[in-house]
Design a protein around this motif. Structure first.
Motif, PDB file in Angstrom:
ATOM      1  N   ALA A  70      33.255  81.018  45.001  1.00  9.67           N
ATOM      2  CA  ALA A  70      34.241  81.229  45.369  1.00  9.67           C
ATOM      3  C   ALA A  70      34.563  80.258  46.540  1.00  9.67           C
ATOM      4  O   ALA A  70      33.724  79.155  46.446  1.00  9.67           O
ATOM      5  CB  ALA A  70      34.885  82.579  46.249  1.00  9.67           C
TER       6      ALA A  70
ATOM      7  N   LEU B 181      45.422  88.815  47.139  1.00 13.43           N
ATOM      8  CA  LEU B 181      44.924  89.941  45.470  1.00 13.43           C
ATOM      9  C   LEU B 181      45.230  89.045  43.920  1.00 13.43           C
ATOM     10  O   LEU B 181      44.931  89.729  43.145  1.00 13.43           O
ATOM     11  CB  LEU B 181      46.377  90.878  44.801  1.00 13.43           C
ATOM     12  CG  LEU B 181      46.198  91.349  46.349  1.00 13.43           C
ATOM     13  CD1 LEU B 181      47.604  92.974  45.756  1.00 13.43           C
ATOM     14  CD2 LEU B 181      45.101  92.191  46.081  1.00 13.43           C
ATOM     15  N   TYR B 182      44.219  87.538  43.895  1.00 10.55           N
ATOM     16  CA  TYR B 182      44.718  87.121  42.376  1.00 10.55           C
ATOM     17  C   TYR B 182      43.900  87.051  41.699  1.00 10.55           C
ATOM     18  O   TYR B 182      44.054  87.931  40.283  1.00 10.55           O
ATOM     19  CB  TYR B 182      45.053  85.288  42.834  1.00 10.55           C
ATOM     20  CG  TYR B 182      44.995  84.579  41.816  1.00 10.55           C
ATOM     21  CD1 TYR B 182      46.244  84.533  41.156  1.00 10.55           C
ATOM     22  CD2 TYR B 182      43.923  84.027  41.153  1.00 10.55           C
ATOM     23  CE1 TYR B 182      46.174  83.718  39.709  1.00 10.55           C
ATOM     24  CE2 TYR B 182      44.271  83.413  39.554  1.00 10.55           C
ATOM     25  CZ  TYR B 182      45.407  83.078  38.735  1.00 10.55           C
ATOM     26  OH  TYR B 182      45.297  82.134  37.893  1.00 10.55           O
ATOM     27  N   SER B 183      43.003  87.097  42.374  1.00  9.06           N
ATOM     28  CA  SER B 183      41.358  87.735  41.591  1.00  9.06           C
ATOM     29  C   SER B 183      41.338  88.494  40.563  1.00  9.06           C
ATOM     30  O   SER B 183      41.709  89.618  41.775  1.00  9.06           O
ATOM     31  CB  SER B 183      39.838  87.525  42.328  1.00  9.06           C
ATOM     32  OG  SER B 183      38.521  87.919  42.134  1.00  9.06           O
ATOM     33  N   VAL B 184      40.942  88.396  39.442  1.00  5.09           N
ATOM     34  CA  VAL B 184      40.287  89.446  38.736  1.00  5.09           C
ATOM     35  C   VAL B 184      39.523  90.385  39.107  1.00  5.09           C
ATOM     36  O   VAL B 184      39.155  92.068  39.288  1.00  5.09           O
ATOM     37  CB  VAL B 184      40.108  89.563  37.107  1.00  5.09           C
ATOM     38  CG1 VAL B 184      41.461  88.554  36.434  1.00  5.09           C
ATOM     39  CG2 VAL B 184      39.255  88.415  37.018  1.00  5.09           C
ATOM     40  N   ARG B 185      38.807  89.457  40.094  1.00 12.35           N
ATOM     41  CA  ARG B 185      37.462  90.623  40.950  1.00 12.35           C
ATOM     42  C   ARG B 185      37.964  91.030  42.074  1.00 12.35           C
ATOM     43  O   ARG B 185      37.103  92.166  42.555  1.00 12.35           O
ATOM     44  CB  ARG B 185      36.609  89.903  40.852  1.00 12.35           C
ATOM     45  CG  ARG B 185      36.083  89.148  39.661  1.00 12.35           C
ATOM     46  CD  ARG B 185      34.481  88.645  39.912  1.00 12.35           C
ATOM     47  NE  ARG B 185      35.064  87.575  40.549  1.00 12.35           N
ATOM     48  CZ  ARG B 185      34.466  86.317  40.891  1.00 12.35           C
ATOM     49  NH1 ARG B 185      34.238  85.986  39.665  1.00 12.35           N
ATOM     50  NH2 ARG B 185      34.661  85.239  41.753  1.00 12.35           N
TER      51      ARG B 185
ATOM     52  N   ARG C 295      41.543  84.717  50.222  1.00 19.01           N
ATOM     53  CA  ARG C 295      41.535  84.970  48.830  1.00 19.01           C
ATOM     54  C   ARG C 295      40.049  84.770  48.217  1.00 19.01           C
ATOM     55  O   ARG C 295      39.964  85.142  47.597  1.00 19.01           O
ATOM     56  CB  ARG C 295      42.371  83.867  48.149  1.00 19.01           C
ATOM     57  CG  ARG C 295      42.150  84.043  46.690  1.00 19.01           C
ATOM     58  CD  ARG C 295      43.342  82.554  46.717  1.00 19.01           C
ATOM     59  NE  ARG C 295      42.803  81.394  46.641  1.00 19.01           N
ATOM     60  CZ  ARG C 295      43.024  80.661  46.631  1.00 19.01           C
ATOM     61  NH1 ARG C 295      44.757  80.477  46.009  1.00 19.01           N
ATOM     62  NH2 ARG C 295      43.006  79.157  47.043  1.00 19.01           N
TER      63      ARG C 295
ATOM     64  N   CYS D 148      37.228  88.143  46.467  1.00 20.38           N
ATOM     65  CA  CYS D 148      36.398  88.027  45.001  1.00 20.38           C
ATOM     66  C   CYS D 148      35.370  88.139  45.049  1.00 20.38           C
ATOM     67  O   CYS D 148      34.528  87.882  43.917  1.00 20.38           O
ATOM     68  CB  CYS D 148      36.688  85.672  44.960  1.00 20.38           C
ATOM     69  SG  CYS D 148      38.277  85.200  44.622  1.00 20.38           S
TER      70      CYS D 148
END
Lengths: 341, 254
Positions: free
Chosen positions: A75, A94-98, A136, A140
């Motif tokens: 990250a 909350l952007y990360s797919v993880r 953020r 991740c």
């Protein structure tokens, strides 16, 4: 563990060449160097934004040279923050797919950003935006957190706040941090170990005190804030060895070196007095004050004894000695306070 | 601080160009009675030509968007001589005479061989009209999209990649939403340019007749009075649509 082996990358006339660097899991490693030394380029290579020309990057023993950035479990937090401007704070975090959604509240609470959730990045202050960017990045769940001058654009008090926060997060999460900066004070405050990068070359790696007490060369010494870097030569007089700078001779611990040499002496190891001191110190030199610089907790006094030396004294001492420019003073230095680099 | 003389002179020159644009449009509008416009609107030929014009321009815009946006993205991101040449080359349709563009298109789309291979007739068809419109108007969309993509900082895409997005996902979640306004402006410009095209279309497809060709035909066959109501109707419809779309895109910006 992150391992860089024989990294080479050419960008125009600039050549980055890192022969060997190993960073332990959970370590806070700071890559320190002046602007244009290749620090951000190194981060971009680790992140996978730029493809390596030669060498390899291993994460936990696996070569990731061919892995795209999204597969590397890294990250990034940058000086420019780079929050997604069309998303509010919560969606950025909350952007990360993880992203583990159940971690949001915990991380937001720790970073004190819960009240900012509905705001757009353009409405945040520099410190708020940087805290959101860190949140953020943590969401991740990275194995390696890359920090590209994250404190560079912040005011001093926010910088202190974010610095403490980074240190605290590293302690708690034991994620590997790689932080690049040109600020030695910042590096010293945060790093487990520091790597000194100059003109694309990794000159020295070590703990903060190792690097400060024994910088690898004069360039490094100057960069990390040594005020007394003396360029001279070793001379032998009647079987006794001295370090000579212009016409000034310093007694030093006896050694087998000869020829040109560079020595440093810490400002707090230089004693100033009105009268010559009768002590075990081997170097007593008479000089004249040429500059006085007030720092928040001390006074730096520059004295010309044939070479310019800077001594650090307390404000109380400065008042008692009635220091002023052109006043004559004696300078006393123990020979063991002179460190050859 | 600007001087009053400078501002007065600037305003005076601005008024001249505004009058130059407004006077002809006002003249044909004032010179046409409402009854003439209503009568013209009942003519099947007029309604059909307007429908063909808008429909063909829409097909051209959709085709230009699907094929032109990826190229615009690559142009914005790749910094090499090949893409600099492509960017310069994309301006050619704007600068060449559109009748020449029509002749160039005719040499490709007029061949029987192409028709037999594709099974599509370009000559005298909506497909041909759309092809001509695409040729002359796609640079407007392309230029606007390139600028829109350039305004999206590349580090944002890198950040999305670091957060776990692949290249497609980061494009659709970050790049495209941030470039949308510029792309929509480009689509409006392309559509508008397509609607107003005459030179290239008349060579590829005189029929089915688009509105600019109809206006030209009525003018050459029957004179100004007969052509003017169609021109006023087109002026009115286009102004209404484009003002609405620009208002919409400005609202999105706010």
């Amino acid at each position: 563990m992150l391992e860089l082996k024989n990294i080479k990358y050419r960008a125009g006339a600039f050549q980055l060449g890192i022969i060997e660097l190993m960073i332990e899991r959970g370590e806070y490693f700071v890559l320190l160097g002046p602007t244009g030394s290749g620090k951000s380029l190194t981060l971009n290579l680790i992140a996978g934004f730029i493809e390596l020309e030669s060498g390899s990057i291993n994460i936990h023993g696996n070569c990731v040279n061919k892995q795209p950035p999204e597969k590397r479990r890294i990250a990034l937090v940058t000086q420019n923050v780079d929050l997604f401007p069309h998303l509010n704070v919560k969606d950025n975090i909350l952007y990360s797919v993880r992203a583990e959604k159940n971690l949001v509240d915990e991380i937001a609470k720790r970073l004190n950003i819960s009240q900012l959730f509905e705001r757009k990045p353009s409405t945040l202050s520099g410190g708020e935006a940087q805290r959101v960017a860190i949140a953020r990045a943590l969401m991740c769940e990275p194995e390696i957190l890359l920090l590209d001058e994250p404190l560079g654009s912040l005011d001093p008090s926010t910088r202190r706040e974010i610095r403490n926060l980074l240190s605290e997060i590293n302690e708690i999460k034991r994620t590997t941090f790689i932080h690049v900066t040109h600020d030695f004070e910042e590096a010293a405050a945060l790093a487990d170990r520091i790597g000194i990068l100059f003109n694309g070359k990794l000159k020295q790696v070590g703990r903060v005190e190792e690097i400060f007490s024994a910088p690898v060369d004069a360039e490094t010494a100057m960069f990390i804030g040594h005020r007394n870097v003396l360029h001279g030569k070793m001379v032998n007089i009647d079987g006794e060895q001295f370090f000579q700078v212009e016409n000034v001779k310093f007694e030093i611990p006896q050694n087998k070196y000869c020829g040109n040499a560079v020595y440093t002496v810490n400002p707090d190891s230089i004693i100033v007095s009105v009268e010559r001191m009768n002590s075990s110190a081997r170097n007593s030199l008479k000089g004249r004050i040429i500059n006085i610089e007030e720092a928040p907790s001390a006074v730096y006094v520059q004295i010309d004894v044939g070479v310019k030396l800077t001594s650090m004294i307390t404000k109380k001492s400065a008042a008692e000695l009635k220091i002023e420019v052109n006043k004559e003073l004696w300078v006393t230095i123990k020979s063991t306070a002179l460190h050859r680099i | 601080m600007k001087s009053p003389l400078f501002e007065s002179l600037s305003a005076l020159l601005g008024v001249i160009i505004l009058l130059f644009l407004i006077l002809p449009l006002a003249s044909i509008t004032i010179g046409t009675t409402p009854s003439e416009i209503l009568k013209t609107l009942t003519e099947k030929e007029v309604i059909e030509s307007i429908a063909v014009t808008f429909w063909s321009a829409l097909i051209a815009t959709v085709f230009g968007t699907i094929t032109g946006i990826p190229l615009a993205y690559l142009t914005a991101r790749k910094k090499n001589i090949a893409f600099e040449l492509i960017e310069a080359g994309m301006q050619v349709p704007i600068i060449i005479p559109h009748s020449a563009a029509g002749i160039a298109l005719l040499s490709v789309f007029g061949s029987q061989k192409l028709e037999s291979i594709t099974g599509v007739s370009f000559m005298g068809s909506v497909v041909g009209i759309s092809a001509a419109m695409t040729f002359v108007s796609v640079p407007f969309l392309y230029n606007s999209a390139v600028e829109a993509f350039r305004s999206v900082a590349a580090p944002l895409e890198q950040m999305a990649r670091a957060c776990g997005d692949g290249p497609f996902r980061s494009f659709f979640r970050i790049t495209l939403p941030l470039a949308t306004r510029g792309i929509i402006s480009g689509m409006i410009m392309m559509w508008a340019r397509g609607i107003s095209e005459f030179g290239a279309v008349i060579i590829i497809a005189y029929h089915p007749m688009i509105a600019p060709v109809l206006i030209y035909e009525r003018f050459t066959s029957f004179g100004l009075d007969y052509a003017r109501p169609v021109a006023v109707i087109m002026l009115f419809i286009c102004s209404l649509i484009f003002m609405s779309l620009f208002y919409f895109t400005r609202r999105r910006k706010c």
